[in-house]
Design a protein around this motif. Structure first.
Motif, PDB file in Angstrom:
ATOM      1  N   MET A  17      -8.910  10.378   4.088  1.00  0.00           N
ATOM      2  CA  MET A  17      -8.751   9.231   4.998  1.00  0.00           C
ATOM      3  C   MET A  17      -9.535   9.477   6.288  1.00  0.00           C
ATOM      4  SD  MET A  17      -4.958   7.654   4.643  1.00  0.00           S
ATOM      5  CE  MET A  17      -4.072   8.965   5.419  1.00  0.00           C
ATOM      6  N   GLU A  18     -10.854   9.630   6.164  1.00  0.00           N
ATOM      7  CA  GLU A  18     -11.683   9.840   7.359  1.00  0.00           C
ATOM      8  C   GLU A  18     -12.647   8.681   7.496  1.00  0.00           C
ATOM      9  OE1 GLU A  18     -13.709  13.649   7.586  1.00  0.00           O
ATOM     10  OE2 GLU A  18     -11.752  14.601   7.245  1.00  0.00           O
ATOM     11  N   ILE A  19     -12.651   8.077   8.671  1.00  0.00           N
ATOM     12  CA  ILE A  19     -13.459   6.865   8.886  1.00  0.00           C
ATOM     13  C   ILE A  19     -14.888   7.065   8.372  1.00  0.00           C
ATOM     14  CG2 ILE A  19     -14.413   5.319  10.649  1.00  0.00           C
ATOM     15  CD1 ILE A  19     -12.001   6.064  12.386  1.00  0.00           C
ATOM     16  N   GLY A  20     -15.361   6.081   7.593  1.00  0.00           N
ATOM     17  CA  GLY A  20     -16.754   6.115   7.141  1.00  0.00           C
ATOM     18  C   GLY A  20     -16.946   6.774   5.785  1.00  0.00           C
ATOM     19  N   TYR A  21     -15.926   7.467   5.275  1.00  0.00           N
ATOM     20  CA  TYR A  21     -16.065   8.114   3.968  1.00  0.00           C
ATOM     21  C   TYR A  21     -15.518   7.234   2.868  1.00  0.00           C
ATOM     22  CZ  TYR A  21     -17.642  12.340   6.163  1.00  0.00           C
ATOM     23  OH  TYR A  21     -18.394  13.239   6.867  1.00  0.00           O
ATOM     24  N   GLU A  22     -16.077   7.378   1.675  1.00  0.00           N
ATOM     25  CA  GLU A  22     -15.601   6.548   0.562  1.00  0.00           C
ATOM     26  C   GLU A  22     -14.245   7.049   0.074  1.00  0.00           C
ATOM     27  OE1 GLU A  22     -18.019   4.481  -2.833  1.00  0.00           O
ATOM     28  OE2 GLU A  22     -17.440   6.459  -3.546  1.00  0.00           O
ATOM     29  N   ILE A  23     -13.322   6.101  -0.121  1.00  0.00           N
ATOM     30  CA  ILE A  23     -12.016   6.471  -0.687  1.00  0.00           C
ATOM     31  C   ILE A  23     -11.761   5.617  -1.933  1.00  0.00           C
ATOM     32  CG2 ILE A  23     -10.886   7.316   1.426  1.00  0.00           C
ATOM     33  CD1 ILE A  23      -9.549   4.550   1.698  1.00  0.00           C
ATOM     34  N   GLY A  24     -11.041   6.194  -2.877  1.00  0.00           N
ATOM     35  CA  GLY A  24     -10.644   5.461  -4.084  1.00  0.00           C
ATOM     36  C   GLY A  24      -9.139   5.219  -4.032  1.00  0.00           C
ATOM     37  N   ALA A 143      -8.714  -2.211 -15.729  1.00  0.00           N
ATOM     38  CA  ALA A 143      -8.912  -1.158 -16.729  1.00  0.00           C
ATOM     39  C   ALA A 143      -8.352   0.181 -16.240  1.00  0.00           C
ATOM     40  CB  ALA A 143     -10.388  -1.031 -17.045  1.00  0.00           C
ATOM     41  N   GLY A 144      -7.731   0.177 -15.064  1.00  0.00           N
ATOM     42  CA  GLY A 144      -7.074   1.394 -14.567  1.00  0.00           C
ATOM     43  C   GLY A 144      -7.940   2.235 -13.646  1.00  0.00           C
ATOM     44  N   GLN A 145      -9.132   1.750 -13.305  1.00  0.00           N
ATOM     45  CA  GLN A 145     -10.017   2.523 -12.418  1.00  0.00           C
ATOM     46  C   GLN A 145      -9.604   2.327 -10.956  1.00  0.00           C
ATOM     47  OE1 GLN A 145     -13.306   3.813 -13.309  1.00  0.00           O
ATOM     48  NE2 GLN A 145     -13.326   3.219 -15.465  1.00  0.00           N
ATOM     49  N   PRO A 146      -9.895   3.300 -10.113  1.00  0.00           N
ATOM     50  CA  PRO A 146      -9.609   3.110  -8.687  1.00  0.00           C
ATOM     51  C   PRO A 146     -10.522   2.052  -8.082  1.00  0.00           C
ATOM     52  CG  PRO A 146     -10.226   5.395  -9.168  1.00  0.00           C
ATOM     53  CD  PRO A 146     -10.505   4.601 -10.404  1.00  0.00           C
ATOM     54  N   PHE A 147     -10.121   1.533  -6.932  1.00  0.00           N
ATOM     55  CA  PHE A 147     -10.955   0.600  -6.171  1.00  0.00           C
ATOM     56  C   PHE A 147     -11.537   1.382  -4.996  1.00  0.00           C
ATOM     57  CE2 PHE A 147     -10.965  -2.658  -2.638  1.00  0.00           C
ATOM     58  CZ  PHE A 147     -12.125  -3.307  -3.074  1.00  0.00           C
ATOM     59  N   TYR A 148     -12.846   1.286  -4.821  1.00  0.00           N
ATOM     60  CA  TYR A 148     -13.503   2.089  -3.791  1.00  0.00           C
ATOM     61  C   TYR A 148     -13.833   1.257  -2.557  1.00  0.00           C
ATOM     62  CZ  TYR A 148     -13.961   5.643  -7.347  1.00  0.00           C
ATOM     63  OH  TYR A 148     -13.678   6.586  -8.297  1.00  0.00           O
ATOM     64  N   ILE A 149     -13.473   1.803  -1.408  1.00  0.00           N
ATOM     65  CA  ILE A 149     -13.891   1.204  -0.141  1.00  0.00           C
ATOM     66  C   ILE A 149     -14.311   2.328   0.809  1.00  0.00           C
ATOM     67  CG2 ILE A 149     -12.478  -0.903  -0.136  1.00  0.00           C
ATOM     68  CD1 ILE A 149     -10.476   0.650   1.697  1.00  0.00           C
ATOM     69  N   THR A 150     -14.953   1.946   1.884  1.00  0.00           N
ATOM     70  CA  THR A 150     -15.236   2.934   2.926  1.00  0.00           C
ATOM     71  C   THR A 150     -14.005   2.975   3.827  1.00  0.00           C
ATOM     72  OG1 THR A 150     -17.512   2.247   2.800  1.00  0.00           O
ATOM     73  CG2 THR A 150     -16.898   3.533   4.727  1.00  0.00           C
ATOM     74  N   MET A 151     -13.507   4.170   4.107  1.00  0.00           N
ATOM     75  CA  MET A 151     -12.309   4.273   4.949  1.00  0.00           C
ATOM     76  C   MET A 151     -12.565   3.569   6.287  1.00  0.00           C
ATOM     77  SD  MET A 151      -9.181   5.312   5.336  1.00  0.00           S
ATOM     78  CE  MET A 151      -8.152   5.187   6.793  1.00  0.00           C
ATOM     79  N   PRO A 152     -11.809   2.480   6.522  1.00  0.00           N
ATOM     80  CA  PRO A 152     -12.067   1.700   7.734  1.00  0.00           C
ATOM     81  C   PRO A 152     -11.371   2.278   8.965  1.00  0.00           C
ATOM     82  CG  PRO A 152     -10.476   0.605   6.299  1.00  0.00           C
ATOM     83  CD  PRO A 152     -10.759   1.929   5.682  1.00  0.00           C
ATOM     84  N   LYS A 153     -11.753   1.730  10.119  1.00  0.00           N
ATOM     85  CA  LYS A 153     -10.984   1.994  11.346  1.00  0.00           C
ATOM     86  C   LYS A 153      -9.736   1.131  11.267  1.00  0.00           C
ATOM     87  CE  LYS A 153     -14.787   2.545  14.570  1.00  0.00           C
ATOM     88  NZ  LYS A 153     -15.591   1.855  15.555  1.00  0.00           N
TER      89      LYS A 153
END
Ligand code: MIC
Ligand code: SF4
Length: 640
Positions: A17-24, A143-153
């Motif tokens: 959970m660090e701003i700017g890094y991709e999280i699933g 299908a059970g896959q994670p959803f990826y976003i960039t950890m926001p502010k």
């Protein structure tokens, strides 16, 4: 921890959970609507997964309900049968707008939700962490896959005080748009807190989180508190309630304060949701059309207010006034309580519970008209009339204006606000939602002639790429510019070859022909390219026409993800001044590009012997997707 981080941490399956890094994130629920759903389910089908793996997935019909020919009804049948086949709940046409129904009947505080519609963050009104996404991302989540976003502010929006009579939740989000602008929310989650939160009902909160989409925000969220509990009790769903509030010393990355005590009725003038003015400063402009509805403002409370205000009054004779109640539940309760009588009697036109005019499905205003709507988007041409002037406002402002025929500040026009009393229990009839059968494998999926199979896409990025500029556009290009909606084009959403012909139709009518002839096209754009909807057709259609690269100053979140999902390379200018150096028809050489990206080296685009530095901000996962020619190819490759 704050509310957003609590839910993120409980669903985190990849990254930090660090701003700017991709999280699933693990996704609990998904929703689709018909205009994006057909593609999403064709993609899900291509994955070969026998049944959805989420806690709940639901397919709504709400966008393409104008059946002027067979296409939309073909789509509806396809969606009904494919839902039954794969374990998905089906909500038929007439039940209402996906976001309104989801709040009423399916949303659960603390859960994650992704939907193939940019206004899915409406669920934040009930304390869900809800995101808009492209259809393919929704298919992956099913299908059970994670959803990826960039950890926001995480931005704390502190609401101080209480709204005055005739000022409403819509004005809070319009104020935020005035302060932050349509690109101000990118990379941010807006979390609402403060004493003002306790004065807002769930539908009011949902009006605010809904329009967080217009800020370009990752999402918006309210806590789940006693007010949330009360709403769920009224819906007979108290068992779904849990309390989720921020800890006392929770930290945030940014803070904003809005003083509700001094807020005035606001209005977004043409043609951007952030072109916000005080209503009192625009008073007197003559109006041709007024509408109350859309997923932003079509709750029972909005409609009862409409009824109470219109009781015994007549709509101005020069105004065409319509309402579209958000759901079958809202419409049923309006008719049961007789509140509908006042509305019909006032001269209103009653539309189906659906998106309707919000997406240009009917009620296109006359040429040059001024139209006031309680909706969330006023991009040029979206109403179906190119030169119409569309303003966005609250139901309160819409009502005062419908009665006078001119933009009117309700604070100056009305006296005391009527007390809006909602019933103790809402009328619930879930029989309208079709549950999938137990023996789902037996179901036959019906694909009428409007359903065209998916194209196989080959990888786009060769090592030495020569591309030609086929279009140059400015800032804030919305997906409505890229691929318009409306009654004529929306029915083609399941037919990529046909819909592609309309790409950029309103911006440059020769675009589709030129792009096809070029085959290696690049589009040059300004800031916030692809803002607005989640429609992946805005990436798919350019892809089909041979666009390989979009070089922009910056991108909107959902559209960026869609471009990558379909293998289009998104590049950004290192120096914004270079934007001016590129012209239509310029040839651009990208030498050794595939290896350069692989090795994380800087890219230089060569235009007429001038070198321009361009950036790419791709994770390894995103690079692999682009090299494979898109997410579907990548999934197939990694599964074999
Ligand atoms: C919109 O409001 O623009 C839509 C229509 O709901 C879109 C989805 C679509 O284009 O189908 C959205 O917001 O994602
Ligand atoms: Fe439907 Fe309009 Fe809401 Fe989009 S913004 S989901 S078109 S009501």
């Amino acid at each position: 921890m704050n509310v957003a981080k609590k839910i993120i941490s409980q669903h985190l399956v990849n990254g930090k959970m660090e701003i700017g890094y991709e999280i699933g994130l693990k996704i609990d629920q998904t929703l689709t609507q018909d205009a994006t759903g057909t593609m999403a389910y064709l993609q899900f089908e291509a994955m070969g997964v026998p049944k959805v793996k989420t806690k709940l997935s639901i397919s709504y019909i709400d966008h393409n309900t104008l059946q002027s020919s067979f296409e939309n009804a073909d789509d509806h049948k396809f969606l009904q049968t494919i839902a039954a086949k794969y374990g998905i709940i089906f909500s038929s046409a007439g039940n209402g707008i996906c976001h309104q129904i989801h709040l009423e009947r399916f949303g659960v505080p603390g859960m994650t939700l992704i939907g193939s519609d940019s206004h899915t963050p409406t669920g934040g009104g009930i304390g869900m962490l809800a995101f808009g996404a492209g259809g393919l991302d929704v298919a992956c989540a099913m299908a059970g896959q994670p959803f990826y976003i960039t950890m926001p502010k995480i931005v704390k929006v502190n609401l101080k005080g209480r709204l005055r009579d005739w000022v409403s939740a819509k004005d809070i989000i319009l104020e935020l748009l005035r302060l932050q602008g349509v690109k101000g929310g990118r990379g941010k989650i807006y979390e609402f807190s403060g004493e003002g939160v306790k004065t807002l009902s769930v539908p009011e909160r949902a009006t605010i989180t809904n329009m967080g989409a217009e800020l370009g925000a990752t999402t918006s969220i309210f806590p789940s508190d006693d007010i949330t509990k009360d709403f769920l009790e009224k819906q007979g769903r108290e068992a779904s309630w849990i309390r989720i509030e921020s800890e006392e010393n929770a930290t945030y990355d940014e803070k904003i304060e809005i003083n509700l005590n001094t807020l005035d009725p606001l209005i977004a003038a043409p043609h951007m949701p952030d072109n916000v003015k005080k209503v009192k400063d625009l008073e007197g402009i003559k109006v041709d059309q007024v509408g109350i509805g859309s997923c932003t403002n079509s709750s029972l409370a909005d409609m009862i207010l409409t009824s109470e205000v219109l009781k015994g009054k007549k709509i101005n004779k020069d105004v065409s006034f319509f309402i579209s109640p958000g759901s079958r539940q809202v419409l049923t309760m309006l008719s049961y309580s007789n509140a509908l009588f006042n509305i019909i009697e006032s001269g209103a036109r009653i539309l189906e519970s659906a998106c309707g005019p919000c997406i240009g499905m009917g009620q296109a205003p006359r040429s040059n008209a001024v139209s006031l709507r309680t909706f969330n988007r006023n991009f040029e041409g979206r109403s179906g009339t190119r030169d119409a002037q569309v303003y966005l406002c609250s139901p309160e402002v819409a009502l005062a204006t419908a009665l006078t025929g001119k933009i009117t500040d309700p604070m100056n026009y009305f006296n005391i606000k009527p007390l809006i009393k909602l019933p103790e229990k809402f009328f619930v009839d879930d029989a309208h939602f079709q549950l999938p059968p137990i023996d789902n494998l037996q179901v036959k999926v019906i694909k009428g002639p409007n359903i065209k199979s998916l194209e196989e896409f080959t990888p786009l990025v060769d090592n030495n790429l020569y591309a030609k500029v086929v279009l140059k556009v400015g800032d804030n290009i919305s997906t409505d510019h890229i691929l318009p909606a409306g009654a004529k084009i929306l029915p083609l959403r399941s037919n990529l070859p046909a819909i592609s012909e309309y790409t950029f139709a309103a911006v440059d009518k020769n675009f589709a022909t030129r792009a096809k002839l070029t085959s290696n096209g690049v589009i040059i754009a300004g800031e916030n390219y692809g803002q607005g909807s989640s429609r992946e057709h805005a990436a798919l259609a350019p892809r089909y026409l041979g666009i390989k690269i979009i070089l922009a100053k910056s991108f909107a979140r959902i559209h960026l993800a869609n471009l990558i999902n379909f293998g289009i390379l998104p590049l950004t200018f290192d120096n914004f001044l270079d934007y001016t150096k590129i012209k239509l028809d310029n040839g651009i050489n990208f030498d050794n590009i595939r290896n350069i990206i692989k090795e994380d080296k800087p890219i230089y685009a060569n235009i007429n012997n001038t070198k321009i530095k361009v950036n790419y901000n791709l994770t390894q996962r995103q690079k692999d997707i682009i090299f494979a020619g898109g997410l579907l190819n990548w999934i197939k490759k990694t599964n074999n």
